[in-house]
Scaffold this active site. Sequence first.
Site, PDB file in Angstrom:
ATOM      1  N   ASP A 158     -26.155  -1.068  -1.603  1.00 10.01           N
ATOM      2  CA  ASP A 158     -27.526  -0.573  -1.551  1.00 10.01           C
ATOM      3  C   ASP A 158     -27.584   0.907  -1.203  1.00 10.01           C
ATOM      4  O   ASP A 158     -28.463   1.627  -1.691  1.00 10.01           O
ATOM      5  CB  ASP A 158     -28.340  -1.382  -0.548  1.00 10.01           C
TER       6      ASP A 158
ATOM      7  N   ASN B  34     -13.242   4.159  -1.273  1.00  4.78           N
ATOM      8  CA  ASN B  34     -12.333   3.043  -1.048  1.00  4.78           C
ATOM      9  C   ASN B  34     -12.897   2.312   0.157  1.00  4.78           C
ATOM     10  O   ASN B  34     -12.640   2.685   1.302  1.00  4.78           O
ATOM     11  CB  ASN B  34     -10.902   3.505  -0.790  1.00  4.78           C
TER      12      ASN B  34
ATOM     13  N   HIS C 152      -9.212   1.517  -5.372  1.00  2.41           N
ATOM     14  CA  HIS C 152      -8.334   0.651  -4.589  1.00  2.41           C
ATOM     15  C   HIS C 152      -6.894   1.048  -4.866  1.00  2.41           C
ATOM     16  O   HIS C 152      -6.535   1.336  -6.006  1.00  2.41           O
ATOM     17  CB  HIS C 152      -8.533  -0.823  -4.945  1.00  2.41           C
ATOM     18  N   ILE C 153      -6.080   1.048  -3.839  1.00  2.00           N
ATOM     19  CA  ILE C 153      -4.672   1.397  -3.971  1.00  2.00           C
ATOM     20  C   ILE C 153      -3.914   0.281  -4.689  1.00  2.00           C
ATOM     21  O   ILE C 153      -3.127   0.528  -5.586  1.00  2.00           O
ATOM     22  CB  ILE C 153      -4.069   1.674  -2.580  1.00  2.00           C
ATOM     23  N   SER C 154      -4.204  -0.941  -4.287  1.00  2.00           N
ATOM     24  CA  SER C 154      -3.554  -2.095  -4.916  1.00  2.00           C
ATOM     25  C   SER C 154      -4.431  -2.628  -6.049  1.00  2.00           C
ATOM     26  O   SER C 154      -5.598  -2.265  -6.170  1.00  2.00           O
ATOM     27  CB  SER C 154      -3.320  -3.202  -3.878  1.00  2.00           C
TER      28      SER C 154
ATOM     29  N   ARG D 125     -10.944 -11.357  -3.328  1.00  2.00           N
ATOM     30  CA  ARG D 125     -10.901  -9.906  -3.544  1.00  2.00           C
ATOM     31  C   ARG D 125     -11.236  -9.513  -4.986  1.00  2.00           C
ATOM     32  O   ARG D 125     -11.296  -8.336  -5.309  1.00  2.00           O
ATOM     33  CB  ARG D 125      -9.534  -9.348  -3.167  1.00  2.00           C
TER      34      ARG D 125
ATOM     35  N   TYR E 205       0.793  -1.224   0.000  1.00  2.00           N
ATOM     36  CA  TYR E 205       0.000   0.000   0.000  1.00  2.00           C
ATOM     37  C   TYR E 205       0.831   1.282   0.000  1.00  2.00           C
ATOM     38  O   TYR E 205       0.275   2.380  -0.081  1.00  2.00           O
ATOM     39  CB  TYR E 205      -0.957   0.012   1.196  1.00  2.00           C
TER      40      TYR E 205
ATOM     41  N   HIS F 271     -15.828  -6.367  -0.785  1.00  2.00           N
ATOM     42  CA  HIS F 271     -16.051  -7.769  -1.125  1.00  2.00           C
ATOM     43  C   HIS F 271     -17.101  -8.430  -0.252  1.00  2.00           C
ATOM     44  O   HIS F 271     -17.393  -9.616  -0.430  1.00  2.00           O
ATOM     45  CB  HIS F 271     -14.729  -8.539  -0.987  1.00  2.00           C
TER      46      HIS F 271
END
Length: 151
Positions: free
Chosen positions: A87, A74, A100-102, A111, A23, A80
């Site tokens: 909703d 994020n 997402h950073i990764s 994931r 990260y 997940h």
Amino acid sequence: MVAVHVLNGPNLNLLGTREPGTYGAVTLAGVEERLRRRAEAAGVELTFRQTNFEGEFVTFIQQAGLAGAGVVINAGAYTHTSVALRDAIKGVDALAIEVHISNVHASEEFRHHSYMAPVCVGVICGFGVASYDLAFDAIVPLLEKRAAKAA
């Protein structure tokens, strides 16, 4: 004025110290500082939040969507697992970009699925903290277009 809410989920308060090989070393405060400069230059109102609690996260999404703000989200691991976040985005018709950073698709199989992606206008992942910059740059013109249609 265009408004963007950057909403961060569980464990992102540990950014900069949690698994820096994955990260990076930039803290969440560093991400916020980068985006505040970007927002100021663009004349965009920025709200930046983080929570480790799913219910509070739902409230953040609802507040942003009901205010007509764009959402850069994020959700961390909630991506997940949380139908509730999905909703909330759909329920308030929030214009949202998942971040997402990764690269989640290069991570564990579980994931690879996002409950939120189908109700977001886009997903950006794998560019480190620059993923936030890319999402900000993408959502602002979408919000301006939405505002022009409403006028």
